[in-house]
Scaffold this active site. Structure first.
Site, PDB file in Angstrom:
ATOM      1  N   LYS C  79      70.100 -36.376 -41.381  1.00 58.10           N
ATOM      2  CA  LYS C  79      69.424 -36.593 -42.316  1.00 58.10           C
ATOM      3  C   LYS C  79      70.070 -36.882 -43.639  1.00 58.10           C
ATOM      4  CE  LYS C  79      65.792 -34.101 -44.918  1.00 58.10           C
ATOM      5  NZ  LYS C  79      64.833 -32.935 -45.196  1.00 58.10           N
ATOM      6  N   SER C 154      59.982 -33.307 -45.966  1.00 59.23           N
ATOM      7  CA  SER C 154      60.864 -34.614 -46.760  1.00 59.23           C
ATOM      8  C   SER C 154      61.881 -35.303 -45.460  1.00 59.23           C
ATOM      9  CB  SER C 154      61.974 -34.308 -48.033  1.00 59.23           C
ATOM     10  OG  SER C 154      62.255 -32.875 -47.082  1.00 59.23           O
ATOM     11  N   SER C 178      60.542 -28.619 -44.482  1.00 58.42           N
ATOM     12  CA  SER C 178      60.740 -29.813 -44.637  1.00 58.42           C
ATOM     13  C   SER C 178      61.104 -30.889 -43.336  1.00 58.42           C
ATOM     14  CB  SER C 178      61.184 -30.426 -45.833  1.00 58.42           C
ATOM     15  OG  SER C 178      61.387 -30.165 -47.107  1.00 58.42           O
TER      16      SER C 178
END
Ligand SMILES: [Mg+2]
Ligand SMILES: [Zn+2]
Lengths: 498, 98, 507
Positions: C79, C154, C178
């Site tokens: 990420k 997210s 997330s």
């Protein structure tokens, strides 16, 4: 541009000054508060920086245990209570010298609170300054203002930032409002900061150098009419860079504010900047609109809960309070207040103590350090401890004087030799042939010569005016090039003229 | 406790965001909706409840005071928008002299 | 063997046995990214040279007879909120475009030390603020199951990369769901470890007291193996726990729920939950009961305030964490023409560099912390946090794990909730309480809606009992695969087939 001032006497006649002092002490830890970068002063710009102290995205603080320990020791030395549980907080405001645009500090949970410091004023009076709190925080980076005419912030074209100092551990010590100082407010302010310096030095937690910024002081000053309870509006003077300036800045603010108030004006709450070169304060920033720092507990650090055992362990490491130590030594040495003040002002306390420990009588140790050796240090522009003579050597010189080997005047030459690297005092005496002449035969001859050369003086002495002997002694000493014991010379003169 | 565009502008100033007038007009009602729905925390946050700032209770985690390597100076400044003489260069600063 | 369809565990075993090289495996995934990522947009940057070099290094170690870790040579999608030295790291924001950090996050360092190959950085909502990955400054990520829908957020990029077979492993970060919500939307596994279980050092902070990095994968065992690689105490993060990583791999291999008490949280269901999601949830609970678990009902009355508390604490902390993006030391600088002051350049740069949701939350946070409002907003939210923790403590006295749907609905359409913050925030109803309390939780695939969209089953465990999540997940995975005749992800759309009309419209 200069502000109108009221005379100091008139200001004090009308108003009582109230002080509040904020002192920042930079700790002398090896590494910074929240990262492993060196906290040393004076490195090339930005060479002591890393992701943490540059506030790079993703970096996290790791608090330095030694800084916490120093904070607790300082709190204890300031007679404070030590929090059982406290947190670091974020103080949020934007400024480019702060890498994270918040300062990791403490808000409503300081590590140390409710203390006091007894300070001794020039006349020996002891004044108690109450301490509100001492809390931990981090220093900011250093800005240099470029372009413009003055090299100062105002009018600069741009600024350069060195973050070496960013993240160096700081302790902020805040006093409660200091009342009852009266006309001595400037002296009290200065003496308090000096006392903080002495205490920090004794604790070994900071270099406490005002010129390097490891000791900084902001002075809050307000005035109120005598007898009124409510405090007046205060100003906060920043940029004070020497002990002398603390006194001057407080004095200036008292006179300036008094002029405003007596002219029917009101004091605006603001910061003022101390301008060393002209000895005045100038307007800084208005504080009327309270700043909104949006404090909240620092989520990247866990709470600090010093165990009572740890606190007591640290208490046991505290050095003797410098003030108490001074009082104790004065009593042991039987010095008058004036004598003791001479020793302290000459920065000779440690040296005199060590000299006495080496076997020297206290008055002699005081005399050598505060007169002869202080003069040399002053002339050379160096510290007394750098003069090139050790306490043990001073004690040795005094022993030679007491044994009659040398007199005080010769002792000065012995110090010359020691400083010149000619060896220990006894060796210098031998090499330079400085021992006083104790051979009565040689002295007798010299006395006879002096009597012959000064018959009128001799007559006076014969007639009983013994004090006239001084002139003959002087002549003999001159003849002997100083290497005679004046007491013995006097005895011989009186013997020969009796 | 509706937020006016003026208040939003003040907050934006505090947060150093130069919001446009359109953004202000668009944001204010959205913020109102959010604030209205979050205000209900006050319903249960009574005086007897102690606040929690750290999700896992821990205390006294300290680092040993030892110097670790800093970044090489070239890397310190490599990502800077502007620099000069080994230092970060920033626009002129309004405000208080340090 | 189809390399990109293999599990990480199998790939690692084959690489260690010399049956396939890490370079071949890495190459295969890079090719897959090349083939499908223009449709999915899971990646913000692909580090082809770096990944192949890391893979070659692992191959060399194996050739030299060195013993390597259980995931050595296996590719991973990182990420973009975690720093990787010299590799672009943006957190999905324009303000960090082009920033190459000079240091590795602890998670990144541990991955590289374990021989895991980092393929690239995955897309995300800007600064992890969002539940759909539509808030990325670099464009949205598309759900591989249906390209007209969001992958969640997210961490939508990490989850989509797994579901699109672009990587067998991924790292996410979970502040309010997330990791778990995108896992549910993409039919993958996502675990939010106990707060402090995985170091946050190098994770660009959103809300420090809520953030937690964690492992994502397609199988429970792969997730556990990754959890073990990244977990454990880190002195650089003083909130990290000085405790051993729970025995997650052992639990994932064991996968037995006999006698385990499973607590159904009464408040996480009912109004606002899609009937299909609820039905799937209850069927899953029954399945676990049939496997020997003991089902109890628990009540957590303060969970209903969790969302409100979360949307005060998060913006408060974020407003402070994001202050450092001030155009002085790194990142975007706008308007520095010699006439403007630092203050003006800061404000212009932040205006230009931050997206709408980031600005919204910074303003809310600034308000919630400001003088006069702090006690009512931030202070009250911190009290709700205490109440939520008390609810968890009471519930865990009755049950070993707590369960709920991961999300009230399956993946929604792109653009559907973009201008309705509150509707978007409701996505995180079930996942947020865990972040407030700091305990561990996970989402496991539990079935499909009638539209063919994945649903997730949410499991919560006490602090440092992360292993229980894997126990439940593994049991469920085995049982569901028996029923389905294979992994759920076998049913995901074929992205290499000609694009459907719906996709064209969505693009
Ligand atoms: Mg301060
Ligand atoms: Zn540093």
């Amino acid at each position: 541009m200069s502000d109108p001032l009221l005379s100091y006497e008139d200001a004090l006649a009308a108003y009582e000054p109230v002080l509040g002092l904020e002192v920042h002490v930079e700790l002398n830890t090896e590494s910074k508060m929240f990262c492993g970068c060196s906290a040393e002063f004076g490195a090339a710009p930005n060479t002591h920086t890393c992701p943490v102290c540059l506030g790079l995205p993703g970096s996290m603080p790791a608090i330095n245990g030694k800084a916490v320990e120093s904070a607790i020791r300082m709190g204890l030395a300031l007679n404070c209570s030590i929090a059982e549980w406290c947190r670091m907080s974020r103080k949020n405001y934007f400024y480019p010298d702060m890498p994270k645009d918040y300062q990791t500090s403490q808000y409503d949970e300081p590590i140390a609170y409710d203390g006091y410091l007894d300070i001794e004023l020039s006349d020996g009076e002891v004044f108690r300054v109450e301490i509100e709190r001492a809390h931990m925080e981090e220093d900011a980076g250093k800005l240099t203002h470029m372009g413009g005419a003055t090299g100062r912030l105002h009018g600069a074209d741009y600024s350069l930032i060195d973050y070496n100092r960013a993240g160096v551990p700081l302790i902020e010590i805040v006093t409660k409002p200091i009342l009852g100082a009266g006309e001595r407010a400037p002296e009290i302010a200065r003496t308090y900061v000096e006392a903080i310096r002495d205490l920090m030095r004794a604790l070994g937690v900071s270099d406490v150098r005002m010129n390097e910024g490891s000791l900084r002081c902001d002075a809050n000053v307000s005035l109120k009419p005598w007898g009124r309870e409510r405090l007046g509006t205060r100003t906060e003077t920043k940029n004070i860079n020497s002990f002398r300036s603390i006194e001057s800045a407080v004095r200036y603010e008292i006179q300036r504010q008094a002029a405003v108030l007596s002219g029917g004006g009101t004091i605006q709450q603001c910061t003022r900047n101390w301008l060393e070169h002209i000895g005045e304060t100038s307007f800084g920033r208005s504080k009327e609109e309270a700043e909104d720092y949006r404090y909240f507990p620092e989520p990247d650090l866990v709470p600090i809960a010093p165990s009572r055992e740890w606190v007591e362990e640290l208490r046991a490491t505290l050095p003797e309070n410098p003030g108490l130590r001074r009082n104790r030594l004065q009593e042991v040495w039987s010095f008058s207040d004036a004598e003791m003040r001479d020793v302290v002002n000459a920065d000779a306390l440690d040296l005199v103590e060590a000299t006495v420990a080496a076997g020297c009588a206290a008055p002699a140790a005081r005399k050598w350090w505060t007169a002869e050796l202080s003069r040399r240090a002053n002339e050379a522009g160096i510290g007394l401890d750098e003069v090139g003579v050790t306490p043990v050597q001073v004690a040795a010189v005094q022993a030679l004087v007491e044994a009659g080997t040398i007199n005080d005047k010769l002792a000065r030459q012995v110090f010359d030799g020691v400083i010149a690297g000619e060896g220990e005092p006894a060796e210098v005496v031998t090499r330079r042939g400085l021992a006083v002449v104790s051979d009565d035969g040689a002295l007798g001859d010299a006395v006879q010569k002096a009597i012959a050369a000064n018959p009128d003086v001799a007559d006076k002495i014969r007639a009983g005016r013994v004090q006239a002997a001084g002139a003959l002694i002087g002549a003999v000493m001159k003849e002997m090039r100083g290497q005679a014991d004046a007491g013995r010379v006097r005895e011989i003169i009186l013997e020969q003229l009796s | 406790m509706a937020l006016s565009p003026d208040e939003v502008a003040r907050l934006a100033q505090l947060a150093r965001i130069d919001l446009s007038a359109e953004e202000l007009a668009h944001l204010a009602p959205q913020l109102d909706v959010i604030l209205e729905s979050v205000a209900r925390v006050a319903d249960v946050a009574t005086a007897d409840v102690t606040p929690t700032s750290h999700p896992v209770p821990m205390t006294n985690v300290f680092r040993t005071d030892a110097v670790a390597e800093s970044l090489p100076p070239a890397e310190v400044l490599a990502m800077a928008p502007d620099h000069e003489d080994g230092r970060f260069r920033v626009p002129r600063i309004l405000g208080e002299e340090q | 063997m189809d390399i990109t369809r293999s599990t990480a565990a199998d790939l690692a075993a084959s690489i260690a046995a010399g049956e396939v090289s890490s370079v071949e495996v890495t190459r295969a995934h890079l090719d897959r990214i090349g083939a499908v990522d223009d449709k999915v947009h899971a990646f913000l940057s692909v580090d082809e040279d770096g990944a192949l070099a890391q893979a070659a290094a692992v191959d060399a170690r194996i050739a030299a007879g060195e013993q390597v870790g259980p995931l050595a040579g296996v590719p991973l999608a990182l990420k973009d909120v975690l720093t990787q030295r010299g590799v672009p790291t943006t957190a999905g924001s324009r303000i960090l475009e082009g920033w190459r950090p000079p240091y590795d996050a602890t998670v990144t360092r541990r991955l590289l030390e374990a021989g895991v190959v980092i393929l690239g950085k995955t897309n995300m909502d800007e600064f992890a603020m969002g539940s759909s990955t539509e808030n990325s400054a670099y464009g949205p990520t598309y759900n591989p199951w249906d390209l007209s829908r969001v992958p969640g957020g997210s961490g939508g990029g990490s989850a989509a990369a797994l579901a699109a077979f672009e990587a067998p492993l991924a790292i996410g970060t979970d502040t309010g769901g997330s990791i778990r919500q995108p896992a549910a939307f993409t039919g993958t596994v996502g675990v939010k470890p106990t707060y402090g279980g995985v170091s946050r050092y190098g994770q660009i902070a959103l809300a420090s007291s809520l953030d937690q990095p964690g492992p994502c994968a397609r199988t429970v065992l792969d997730t556990a193996l990754l959890h073990e690689v990244i977990g454990g105490h880190d002195p650089k993060d003083q909130t990290s726990l000085a405790a051993p990583v729970p025995a997650v791999v052992e639990a994932a291999r064991h996968g037995d729920v006999k006698g385990l008490r499973i607590g159904v949280v009464r408040e996480l269901g009912g109004e606002g939950y899609a009937p299909e999601a609820e039905a799937n949830f209850h069927a899953t609970v029954e399945r676990l009961a049939s496997l020997g678990a003991e089902v109890v009902e628990v009540s957590c009355p303060n969970f209903e305030y969790a969302l409100a508390a979360y949307y005060l604490i998060l913006p408060s902390e974020a407003s402070s964490n994001l202050a450092r993006f001030d155009a002085m030391r790194y990142g975007l600088r706008v308007g520095d023409d010699g006439t403007r002051s630092t203050e003006q350049v800061m404000a212009l740069s932040r205006e230009a560099g931050f997206g709408a949701e980031v600005k919204r939350r910074i303003i809310i946070g600034t308000y919630a912390l400001s003088a006069g409002y702090r006690d009512a907003y931030y202070g009250s939210a911190q009290k709700v946090r205490t109440l939520v923790q008390q609810d968890f403590t009471a519930a865990f006295a009755k049950a070993d794990v707590l369960v709920s749907p991961t999300t009230p609905t399956a993946a929604f359409g792109i653009g559907e909730r973009l201008d309705d913050p509150m509707a978007m925030y409701l996505n995180d109803l079930c996942t947020i309480p865990t972040n407030l309390a700091g305990n561990s939780a996970a989402s496991f695939p539990s079935g499909l809606t009638s539209d063919g969209l994945p649903l997730g089953f949410h499991v919560m465990a006490p602090h440092l009992a992360d292993d229980r999540l894997y126990l439940v997940g593994a049991a469920l995975e085995r049982s569901l695969q028996d029923s389905w005749g294979g992994p759920l992800l076998d049913r995901v759309a074929d992205l290499t087939a000609p694009a459907t009309t719906a996709t064209e419209v969505a693009r």
